[in-house]
Scaffold this active site. Structure first.
Site, PDB file in Angstrom:
ATOM      1  N   TYR A 208       0.835  -1.212   0.000  1.00  0.00           N
ATOM      2  CA  TYR A 208       0.000   0.000   0.000  1.00  0.00           C
ATOM      3  C   TYR A 208       0.872   1.266   0.000  1.00  0.00           C
ATOM      4  CZ  TYR A 208      -3.637   3.198   1.791  1.00  0.00           C
ATOM      5  OH  TYR A 208      -4.518   4.237   1.980  1.00  0.00           O
TER       6      TYR A 208
ATOM      7  N   LYS B 107       1.035   4.091  -2.866  1.00  0.00           N
ATOM      8  CA  LYS B 107       0.634   5.468  -2.575  1.00  0.00           C
ATOM      9  C   LYS B 107       1.773   6.457  -2.852  1.00  0.00           C
ATOM     10  CE  LYS B 107      -3.693   5.084  -1.314  1.00  0.00           C
ATOM     11  NZ  LYS B 107      -4.719   5.467  -2.319  1.00  0.00           N
TER      12      LYS B 107
END
Ligand SMILES: NC(=O)c1ccc[n+]([C@@H]2O[C@H](COP(=O)([O-])OP(=O)(O)OC[C@H]3O[C@@H](n4cnc5c(N)ncnc54)[C@H](O)[C@@H]3O)[C@@H](O)[C@H]2O)c1
Length: 289
Positions: free
Chosen positions: A171, A175
């Site tokens: 993640y 991001k």
């Protein structure tokens, strides 16, 4: 007159959480909204047409304009269909809000290939897919003499840009890459009349409620009449501003939570050492401790 009157916006992952708040605010501000949501669970498993349709029903019941798209933005075709739907349904596309997201946390040493691939696919490739098809539409518009006045708002995370979060390698990497993609896209798309920015939000949604250590803080009761600092609705006014014609900002990333908006800055030189000729390893060791 609303801040987004006459605009046509595509919002991914708008069936729940932060994206839902964007869709409701955009519609109240006069935009026609394509509410995209695949409707799966936190991990991106499954599909359900309900969440996107419920948001569309809520918007239309209040007199707004919206249409549901329940495709998967992690796929090239799903993203293309989404962009095409905005144009076929509302005649144009002015705004893309890339927001859809999932979590499949795990420590690197035990992370499964499927956990890595799914998170990269939804966040990083999903952002790129929609951006790519929208950019192609805007390029054609600019070439045809209809220079767009368009905007993209991407969704990064503190987990990728300010606070490395153990257990979120997939993640956080996605991001951080979305922040980088935002800067490149801002540079490239300016020639077509498109601004590109990103937010790093923080709010109470099913994703944060399920995050170890965060759930309890986010779930705490807010006394009646007090400002709810973790409401996902706090995120959307910034996104509406970044999407609208009053905004000239491009190539920026903003952290947003409760009543605070912070402009973030990324990688930059903090120290430079130089040599006249080739480096000796010991020289580097002495000067770059
Ligand atoms: N909530 C926070 O504090 C927080 C913090 C940092 C970043 N974010 C980011 O904000 C965004 C919104 O998250 P949220 O907290 O509102 O979560 P959420 O789970 O409430 O909403 C995300 C929505 O995206 C949809 N979605 C997932 N995969 C999809 C796909 N492939 N195609 C279409 N739709 C898909 C889901 O069905 C869901 O409705 C995400 O990108 C998330 O990473 C949230």
């Amino acid at each position: 007159m609303g801040a987004l009157e006459g605009k046509v916006a595509v919002i991914t992952g708008a069936g729940r959480g932060i994206g839902r708040e964007h869709a409701l605010l955009f519609a109240r501000e006069g935009a026609a909204v394509v509410v995209n949501d695949l409707g799966g669970d936190n991990t991106g498993t499954g599909a359900d047409t309900g969440p996107a349709q419920e948001v569309v029903d809520e918007i239309t019941a209040a007199g707004g304009r919206a249409v549901a798209d329940t495709g998967d933005i992690a796929t090239w075709e799903g993203a293309k269909n989404l962009v095409d739907l905005a144009v076929s349904e509302f005649g144009r596309l002015d705004v893309v809000v890339n927001n859809a997201g999932i979590l499949r946390d795990g420590f690197i040493a035990g992370l499964e290939e499927s956990q890595w691939d799914a998170v990269i696919a939804v966040h990083l490739k999903g952002h790129f897919n929609v951006l790519r098809h929208a950019a192609s539409y805007w390029k054609d518009q600019a070439k045809a003499g209809n220079r767009p006045n368009a905007a993209v708002v991407n969704t990064a995370s503190a987990s990728g840009v300010t606070v490395p979060n153990a257990g979120q390698a997939n993640y956080g990497a996605a991001k951080a890459a979305i922040a980088a993609l935002t800067l490149v896209a801002a540079d490239e798309l300016e020639r077509y009349g498109v601004r590109v920015n990103a937010i790093a939000p923080m709010a109470r949604t099913r994703l944060t409620l399920a995050t170890p250590g965060m759930g309890a803080i986010f779930a705490a009761e807010v006394p009646e009449g007090e400002f709810d600092a973790f409401s996902p609705a706090n995120i959307s006014p910034l996104v509406a501003y970044l999407a609208g014609d009053k905004c000239a900002i491009t190539g920026k990333v903003f952290a947003v939570q409760g009543g605070a908006i912070s402009e973030l800055a990324g990688w930059h030189d903090v120290k430079t050492i130089e040599t006249e000729g080739p480096w000796l390893i010991d020289d580097i060791a002495a000067r770059l401790p």
